[in-house]
Design an enzyme around this catalytic site. Sequence first.
Site, PDB file in Angstrom:
ATOM      1  N   ARG A  69       0.842  -1.203   0.000  1.00  6.91           N
ATOM      2  CA  ARG A  69       0.000   0.000   0.000  1.00  6.91           C
ATOM      3  C   ARG A  69       0.878   1.255   0.000  1.00  6.91           C
ATOM      4  O   ARG A  69       0.472   2.307  -0.466  1.00  6.91           O
ATOM      5  CB  ARG A  69      -0.976   0.009   1.187  1.00  6.91           C
ATOM      6  N   TYR A 122     -14.797  16.233 -17.207  1.00  3.34           N
ATOM      7  CA  TYR A 122     -15.209  14.826 -17.202  1.00  3.34           C
ATOM      8  C   TYR A 122     -16.372  14.625 -16.213  1.00  3.34           C
ATOM      9  O   TYR A 122     -16.351  15.193 -15.116  1.00  3.34           O
ATOM     10  CB  TYR A 122     -13.997  13.969 -16.809  1.00  3.34           C
ATOM     11  N   ASP A 205      -6.117  18.345 -15.917  1.00  2.00           N
ATOM     12  CA  ASP A 205      -6.403  16.984 -16.376  1.00  2.00           C
ATOM     13  C   ASP A 205      -5.927  16.911 -17.826  1.00  2.00           C
ATOM     14  O   ASP A 205      -6.500  17.536 -18.717  1.00  2.00           O
ATOM     15  CB  ASP A 205      -7.907  16.708 -16.265  1.00  2.00           C
ATOM     16  N   LYS A 230      -6.852   5.670 -20.359  1.00  2.00           N
ATOM     17  CA  LYS A 230      -7.014   6.126 -21.737  1.00  2.00           C
ATOM     18  C   LYS A 230      -5.713   5.923 -22.525  1.00  2.00           C
ATOM     19  O   LYS A 230      -5.302   4.799 -22.701  1.00  2.00           O
ATOM     20  CB  LYS A 230      -7.495   7.584 -21.726  1.00  2.00           C
TER      21      LYS A 230
HETATM   22  C1  LIG Z   1     -11.876   8.774 -18.162  1.00  2.00           C
HETATM   23  C2  LIG Z   1     -11.532  10.096 -17.664  1.00  2.00           C
HETATM   24  C3  LIG Z   1     -11.404  10.360 -16.299  1.00  2.00           C
HETATM   25  C4  LIG Z   1     -11.698   9.313 -15.237  1.00  2.00           C
HETATM   26  O1  LIG Z   1     -10.766   8.272 -15.279  1.00  2.00           O
HETATM   27  P1  LIG Z   1     -11.062   6.768 -14.807  1.00  2.00           P
HETATM   28  O2  LIG Z   1      -9.790   6.076 -15.112  1.00  2.00           O
HETATM   29  O3  LIG Z   1     -12.236   6.273 -15.605  1.00  2.00           O
HETATM   30  O4  LIG Z   1     -11.379   6.815 -13.361  1.00  2.00           O
HETATM   31  C5  LIG Z   1     -11.018  11.638 -15.910  1.00  2.00           C
HETATM   32  N1  LIG Z   1     -10.775  12.607 -16.819  1.00  2.00           N
HETATM   33  C6  LIG Z   1     -10.904  12.388 -18.143  1.00  2.00           C
HETATM   34  C7  LIG Z   1     -10.628  13.502 -19.092  1.00  2.00           C
HETATM   35  C8  LIG Z   1     -11.277  11.135 -18.619  1.00  2.00           C
HETATM   36  O5  LIG Z   1     -11.417  10.944 -19.927  1.00  2.00           O
END
Ligand SMILES: *Cc1c(COP(=O)(O)O)cnc(C)c1O
Length: 424
Positions: A69, A122, A205, A230
């Site tokens: 952890r 998001y 982000d 992604k």
């Molecule tokens: C998918 C996504 C998230 C969330 O990520 P997860 O891995 O699904 O928790 C946050 N920001 C953006 C821009 C995303 O495309």
Amino acid sequence: MKKHQFRPESLMMSYGYKPEWSEGAIKCPIFQTSTFVFQSAEEGKAFFELAYGLREKGEKEKPGLIYSRLNNPDLEILENRLSLWDGAEDCAVFESGMSAITTAMLEFLQPGDLLVYSNPVYGGTSHFIQHFLPKYGIDVLAFAPGTSKDQLIRMIEESGQADRLAMVYLETPANPTNDLISIKMCRELADHFGSAEHRVLVAVDNTYLGPLWQHPLKHGADLVLYSATKYIGGHSDVIAGAVLGSKELMERVKTLRTFLGNMAGPWTGWLLLRSLETLKIRMQRQASNAKKVVEFLAEHPKVEKVHYLGLLTPEDGEQYHIFKSQCESAGAMVSIEVQGGEAGAFQFLNNLKLVKLAVSLGSTESLAQHPATMTHAGLDPEEKLRYGITPNLVRLSVGVEHPDDIIYDLENALNAVEVEPAMV
Ligand SMILES: *Cc1c(COP(=O)(O)O)cnc(C)c1O
């Protein structure tokens, strides 16, 4: 002689791992273990002193492995490699993009603070900001792409909480419209309200263009966040997230991660190490495919409009300027407005064969989805229209297939769109 600096793509196969740790294995194995044996009680004591910050780290001393952890070789090597792309001092990997984002917000926001954020963000992020943070006394204020610095300063001053501004959070390009926000402008905004004793953080982000095509830290951001699900993971087979920034900030993020227990596991770490080896060639191919796909889409009579960064021209003014100064490629995210409203969009989606009808993005396979009823279904109708999430909008994430095959599939599906004569 000048020391040669290997580029990130050359280091993804080996950086931070020594084969002698694992019987000469060329690849880092999966350290599928919860705990690590100390060579002596003294060593265990020394590891804990560092982990709990009870004393300063010795010059040559490395934090020891204690418990998965807190740390695990797959995660640490992954974090070191991921840091290279953004030129970050440190990185923390999480079990999802959402846990990366929420942990960073929880660490750097306190009751009474103000969070200013770009909208749309998001869906999960938006829910957390609007429904969770206010429960803990954190005030939130949204702004749309295109809002000027002066307008933002006025908005924040009028909120009456300018002195409690703690973070400017943004997502650029915005999903699903590809609208851009200047990171540099957000840095100036944060500095306008911050001071040497109270730094207002800028968090970006960077899931849409990163870590290849946009490097927020270079433009003044303090934190970069990813859904590693992604492009970084890139194969639609793992959920993960990451936060990157200075050593000082990351120490705080990692400490909270230890207590929330939302770090990624060794198997996820190993999958992402494997993904990173092909990150650049995947993202390059996706971007070059997207360019060809857009050339086709822009000419198709059933397509009313294409939203793609590569189509920006000097006539687009500020958007073009931000693109040129902040993005290193147009990436591979494309949104199109299909003729015939929602019915037209659905006919198109239902007739795709190679391109899969699914949410998510950045994967090897091309994906298509309908933001108004899928990823952005939670927004109220007025908000959707304000942010350009129209009933005929379809978002495409272009994959690594042969571009002619993607185009063939898109063409078949577009030709299947039958527009009612009255609607033409
Ligand atoms: C998918 C996504 C998230 C969330 O990520 P997860 O891995 O699904 O928790 C946050 N920001 C953006 C821009 C995303 O495309």
